[in-house]
Enzyme design. Structure first.
Site, short mmCIF file in Angstrom:
data_model
loop_
_atom_site.label_atom_id
_atom_site.label_comp_id
_atom_site.label_asym_id
_atom_site.label_seq_id
_atom_site.Cartn_x
_atom_site.Cartn_y
_atom_site.Cartn_z
N GLU B 49 2.00 -1.73 24.79
CA GLU B 49 1.89 -0.58 23.91
C GLU B 49 2.76 0.51 24.50
O GLU B 49 2.55 0.97 25.61
CB GLU B 49 0.42 -0.16 23.88
N GLU B 60 -4.22 13.18 23.69
CA GLU B 60 -4.03 12.74 25.08
C GLU B 60 -4.68 13.70 26.07
O GLU B 60 -4.64 14.91 25.89
CB GLU B 60 -2.53 12.63 25.41
#
Lengths: 406, 273
Positions: B49, B60
């Site tokens: 990924e 994030e």
């Protein structure tokens, strides 16, 4: 106004997906989706609930001090020449800006949802102060996310928030301004979504925020419309408001959208000029994209990265804008224009000296454009400028530019 | 059958759980990414990924945010990520690769242009953090045309009815977000994950990988007991960045990330034995 626009359109935006034409929507991570659905469901119910509305109206009257006056600035009008200029005095609200109209509404929603904690992002600090104020009044825990750079520029408001019992979190990621504060608030919300209400300060963010913030701010335009009928004897010829995220502008404009003869001007921050890289004018010089949960005009690079912005006023220093403004631009109902840093500063000084009213630097952008516009109009014509906030918070910025240390 | 589905089919046949490392393309430096991808495959990665750097990575935590910032400082764009993928494919035609990122760079390039370019470089799937099912139709049309998988997130807060709405649009696998929070958070609850995976499997036969908060062999093993795959991101980004911050070179950063993944692979494989 574009003759092809169906006037009834203004009643039906956003649609059930939160879209204003091709703008708006819900571009957020899955974790937040059910919180947004829950908020929308509750809001749609409460917006028709008499008890909620009367509690809100009571707070606006007795706590905020509404209605705010519509004041004719005779001496300033004479200085700039041309049209008669009226100021919608949002600076006289409790906490000194229009922001509180919205935080009162959202805090009531938080209360109805049983949330014990509110969070907010802030740029100039006005929304942070307005949120901290309501949190103090309702006994809610409050955390405000603010870019490190803005904390430096707005020390006074940071201290005000602390006095009110809020925890101010310094955001050091990215450009360390409003957009990064909003990222950090979203990250907190994802983590604490069960007990936390996110009080967004402008008409941006994922649906239903652009809709509900607009609805709470529309009190500005509803009052201004009624006041102009009484004080002017008719509707004004033009409305002018500054646009960062755009909440004070949409609040003034929205109740007039169907009045085809009322021209509207949203004034973006031209910074050092829209021909430089240092401005905050996405509607004037940006392009559509997705940021902070909605599709709208953005300042972005050739690779689709969000660009850092510049404005003398922290409250306009944002690379996006509310999706309803993006739509109103595309259909041609509102004209989006710019005022640069130096023009805003000049308007700040002039209004202060001839009217004894010290405007926020954000509102000074609207004043600067209104001065240009008025000069091209006749003395029979009228303009309403949204004086969205008071300038006390900006005294350090203005003094520093004048070479004075306080 | 897509390369991702084929990979899960092979893994199931071998009774092996998928290990899916996440790295930010261009972090800690653009020249590191392709060799690091190869090393991750050697260290037991089944699917890679690749994070597409974005200026405002809202989902994030601090570790991966800094990875995005480092990559952007090197001028990494969506186009350069596709160039890295092309380089990777010159030596590896088998390992499925998916991009994980945010809507704006894709939208700015144009969904159709992006999908065509990505398909030409051998991309297998796309996971866009901020495109939920409500907003996905435009890009899904392009992905379907190119035979590329769209990987959706399901969260602890996703109710049953929405799970159905999501799995109906998903292909390849489902990515279950193990916790309420950002990437790299530290409050993983494996029992809760097991409970939620059972909910998801009521609606879908797609494999389910679990990510967020998995940082070492022990947490990976615990999750692999109940999931079809495990995603490890922040721990890898962090270990590589630390080596560079301490003055190490690219080879040392690649070694550090490779060794961590190898340890995690061994942890997961213990389940079978």
């Amino acid at each position: 106004m574009s003759s092809s626009t169906d006037e009834t359109l203004f009643h039906v935006v956003p649609d059930e997906h939160g879209r204003f034409g091709g703008y708006g929507g819900k571009y957020v991570s899955e974790t937040l989706m059910s919180a947004l659905v829950e908020l929308e469901t509750l809001y749609r119910r409460l917006s028709e609930d008499e008890a909620f509305q009367s509690e809100l109206d009571e707070d606006l009257a007795t706590y905020v001090g509404r209605p705010s006056p519509l004041y004719e600035a005779h001496r300033w009008s004479a200085v700039v020449g041309g049209a008669r200029i009226f100021l919608k005095r949002e600076d006289l609200n409790h906490t000194g800006a229009h922001k509180v109209n919205n935080t009162i509404g959202q805090a009531l929603l938080a209360k109805y949802m049983g949330k014990r904690r509110v969070i907010a992002e802030t740029g100039a600090g006005q929304h942070g102060v307005a949120t901290a104020t309501i949190a103090a009044r309702l006994g809610l825990e409050c955390q405000v996310f603010m870019g490190e750079e803005d904390i430096r520029r707005q020390a006074l408001n940071v201290y005000r928030m602390k006095l009110l019992g809020a925890d101010v979190v310094s955001v050091t990621s990215g450009s360390r301004t409003l957009k990064d504060a909003m990222n950090e608030a979203m990250r907190d919300w994802v983590t604490n979504v069960d007990d936390t209400f996110y009080v967004i300060g402008t008409v941006a963010g994922p649906h239903p925020y652009p809709m509900l913030v607009r609805d709470f701010q529309c009190v500005i335009g509803r009052e201004a419309r009624a006041q102009s009928l009484v004080q002017i004897g008719r509707l004004p010829d033009a409305l002018v408001a500054c646009v960062g995220g755009g909440s004070n502008a949409i609040g003034l404009f929205h109740p007039f959208l169907e009045d085809a003869d009322v021209a509207m001007f949203g004034v973006e921050a031209g910074g050092h000029g829209v021909d430089t890289d240092e401005h905050a004018a996405p509607l004037t010089a940006g392009s559509p994209g997705v940021l902070h949960g909605n599709r709208t005009y953005l300042m972005q690079s050739a690779d689709g990265q969000i660009m850092e912005t510049h404005s003398i006023s922290a409250g306009l220093d944002y690379p996006g804008v509310g999706p309803e403004h993006a739509w109103l631009k595309d259909i041609g109902r509102v004209n989006y224009v710019v005022a640069n840093d130096d023009e805003a500063l000049e308007a700040f000084h002039t209004l202060t000296r001839v009217e004894g009213i010290m405007p926020a630097l954000e509102s000074s952008h609207a004043l600067a454009y209104a001065a240009r516009l008025a000069a091209q109009m006749s003395s029979e014509q009228t303009i309403i400028v949204n004086l969205s906030g008071r300038g006390d918070k900006d005294i350090h910025t203005v003094a520093a530019l004048d070479g004075i240390e306080i | 059958m897509s390369r991702i589905s084929e990979r899960f089919r092979q893994l199931t046949a071998r009774d092996r759980k998928a290990l899916i490392p996440y790295i930010v393309a261009g972090d800690p430096a653009p020249s590191v990414t392709v060799p690091l991808m190869h090393r991750l495959v050697e260290s037991g990665a089944d699917i890679i990924e690749l994070g597409v750097p974005f200026s405002d990575p809202m989902a994030e935590g601090p570790v991966i945010q800094q990875g995005h910032e480092r990559a952007l400082k090197h001028g990494v764009s969506l186009q350069s990520v596709l160039d890295m993928l092309r380089e990777f494919r010159q030596a590896d035609r088998d390992t499925p690769v998916l991009l994980m990122g945010y809507a704006n760079p894709l939208m700015h390039m144009g969904y159709a242009v992006f999908v065509e370019a990505a398909a030409a470089q051998g991309l297998d799937g796309l996971l866009t953090v901020d495109i939920p099912p409500e907003e996905v139709d435009d890009i899904n049309r392009e992905l379907k045309r190119a035979g590329m998988d769209n990987i959706f997130l399901i969260a602890p807060t996703t109710p049953g009815q929405r799970i159905e709405q999501i799995t109906g649009r998903a292909s390849g696998f489902i990515y279950y977000v193990s916790l309420k929070g950002v990437t790299g958070a530290g409050h993983l609850d494996t029992a809760q994950v097991a409970h939620r995976l059972a909910d998801i499997r009521r609606y879908s036969d797609l494999p389910v990988a679990v990510g967020f908060g998995i940082k070492d062999a022990a947490s990976a093993r615990a999750v692999a007991e109940v999931a079809d795959g495990v995603v490890v991101g922040s721990a890898l980004v962090s270990v590589a960045a630390q080596v560079v911050a301490d003055g190490g070179d690219a080879a040392a950063a690649i070694d550090a990330a490779g060794n961590l993944l190898l340890a995690i692979r061994q942890g997961i494989d213990c389940i079978a034995s």
